[in-house]
Design an enzyme around this catalytic site. Sequence first.
Site, PDB file in Angstrom:
ATOM      1  N   GLU A 182       0.552  -1.130  -0.098  1.00 21.00           N
ATOM      2  CA  GLU A 182      -0.305   0.227  -0.268  1.00 21.00           C
ATOM      3  C   GLU A 182       0.929   1.219   0.261  1.00 21.00           C
ATOM      4  OE1 GLU A 182      -4.095  -2.236   2.325  1.00 21.00           O
ATOM      5  OE2 GLU A 182      -2.370  -0.483   3.325  1.00 21.00           O
ATOM      6  N   CYS A 235       3.507   8.765   0.983  1.00 14.88           N
ATOM      7  CA  CYS A 235       3.868   7.204   1.596  1.00 14.88           C
ATOM      8  C   CYS A 235       4.247   6.126   1.235  1.00 14.88           C
ATOM      9  CB  CYS A 235       3.052   7.282   3.040  1.00 14.88           C
ATOM     10  SG  CYS A 235       3.641   6.228   4.720  1.00 14.88           S
ATOM     11  N   CYS A 256       5.936  -7.056   7.284  1.00 16.91           N
ATOM     12  CA  CYS A 256       7.382  -6.325   8.375  1.00 16.91           C
ATOM     13  C   CYS A 256       7.674  -7.256   9.187  1.00 16.91           C
ATOM     14  CB  CYS A 256       6.968  -4.814   8.813  1.00 16.91           C
ATOM     15  SG  CYS A 256       8.337  -4.593   9.854  1.00 16.91           S
ATOM     16  N   CYS A 316       6.035  -4.593  16.223  1.00 23.35           N
ATOM     17  CA  CYS A 316       6.080  -3.558  17.313  1.00 23.35           C
ATOM     18  C   CYS A 316       4.371  -4.347  17.792  1.00 23.35           C
ATOM     19  CB  CYS A 316       6.169  -2.475  16.496  1.00 23.35           C
ATOM     20  SG  CYS A 316       8.165  -1.437  15.879  1.00 23.35           S
ATOM     21  N   CYS A 349       1.585  -2.087  15.722  1.00 21.78           N
ATOM     22  CA  CYS A 349       1.237  -1.668  14.434  1.00 21.78           C
ATOM     23  C   CYS A 349       0.377  -2.427  13.323  1.00 21.78           C
ATOM     24  CB  CYS A 349       2.632  -1.273  14.072  1.00 21.78           C
ATOM     25  SG  CYS A 349       2.679  -1.313  12.399  1.00 21.78           S
ATOM     26  N   CYS A 394      -1.244   6.308   9.868  1.00 21.03           N
ATOM     27  CA  CYS A 394      -0.055   5.304  10.526  1.00 21.03           C
ATOM     28  C   CYS A 394      -0.292   3.994  11.412  1.00 21.03           C
ATOM     29  CB  CYS A 394       0.811   6.752  11.397  1.00 21.03           C
ATOM     30  SG  CYS A 394       1.127   8.511  11.330  1.00 21.03           S
TER      31      CYS A 394
END
Length: 364
Positions: free
Chosen positions: A96, A109, A116, A120, A123, A337
Site C-alpha cells: 500500500e 507515504c 514487516c 511492534c 502496528c 499510520c
Amino acid sequence: MSNLALKPNLLDLNLADCERLVLGLGFKAFHGRNLFKWIHKHGVVDFDAMTDLSKGLRDTLRDRVEIRLPRIIHDRPSADGTVKWIMELGDGQRIETVFIPEGRRTTVCVSSQVGCALSCSFCATATQGFNRNLSVGEIAGQIWHATRRIGAAPSNVVMMGMGEPLANFDAVVKAMDIMQDDLAYMVAKTRLTLSTSGIVPNIYRLREVSDVSLAVSLHAPNDALRDQLVPINRKYPLAELLPACKAYVSGDRRRRVTWEYVLLDSVNDSPAHAKQLVRLLEGIPSKVNLIPFNPFAGSTYGTSPPERIEAFRGRLTRSGIFTMTRKTRGDEIAAACGQLVGRVQDRTGRMGRVLVDSRRMATS
Ligand code: SAH
C-alpha cells in the site's frame, strides 16, 4: 515464468546505472540520461515513444530490458483527500502507498517491504508477518505512479509505509537517489524522510551515503517500556540508538532528528513519561511528532484522550522541544499510520503469516 527468465527492469536503475547500461549496449552514455528522464520525468514506458533515442537503441532496449511497474489495483479516496493505492507486484504480493494532500504540500507515504518483521506491538503491518524486501523498482514505482496520478512529482516523500526501510538498505538508498534526481522527481533532501524503528548500524551507514531527513520511532522514554512496544530495542537499546541519531544530525546546525511517539492510552502518555522523554533527548537537536494511536481490528491499545495528548505536548514544548501532534488522516480507509496491511503470500500462493526471526532480518 521464473525470475531467472525475466529481463532486467529499468526501474531498478538510478541515473548512473542507466548510463552504464546504455554504454554497455554500445551507445553513448548521454542516451542513458535521456532514457532515465523519459521514464521518470515524463512517465513514458514505451520505448517507441522515446523519440530522441535512435531506432537502433530503441530496438536493442526492447530486446534486452523491460520496464515493469507495480500495478495499481485499487484506488481508495477518503473524505479528507487522502488516497490509498493498493499495488500488486509481479509475484502477486500487494503493498500500500498513501497520498496525503495538504494545501500546496503533497506527501506520498512509501512502502519498503512486503509486510514487516519487527513485531511492534501497536502496528497493523506487524500482524501480517514478513514476506520479502521490495526491489528498487518496486519502491521507485510507487513514486512513478503517484506522480502520474497527482499530475506532478510529490513535494514530500516519507518512507513510512509498510516495512522497515533500514532492513532493506541498498534498495531503499538507491530508490531515494532516484526520487532526489533532477532528471526524475527532484524531491529535496529536507522533504524526503526515512523513518526507522532504530536499526543502529544502518543509521551509521545511512549517514555515509545519504543526507535525507531522519525520523525515529521512539514511542517510549525508557528501555523497559520500549522493549515491549518496539522489540528491536532489545537488540539496539536506547544507549546505542540515541548516539547514532545524534551523530546522524551532527555537523549541520539546521538538522534535527524527528522522534515519532505514538500515544497509547495509559501506557506511555503520563506526565512522568513526558518528563523522562525531555531528559532523554537533552543535548540532541530534536523535534517530536506525537501520533495519536490509530486503532485497527484486533488491536488492544486505546487512543489517549485529547486532553492527555495536549498535556503531553505542553510539557515537551515548555521544556523547549519543538513538538507537533500529527493529524490523523485517512483513517476511515485504513490509510493512517500503522494501519497498512497488504497481502503477504507464501511461495505456494497461500495467504498467511511468514515467520522470520526479526533480529536476524534486521541485520541482514
Ligand atoms: N518501520 C518504520 C516505518 C514505519 S513508519 C518505523 O518503524 O519507523 C510508520 C509510523 O507509524 C511509525 O512511527 C510507527 O511506529 C507508527 N505507527 C505504527 N502503528 C501505529 C498505529 N497503530 N497508530 C499510530 N502510529 C502507528
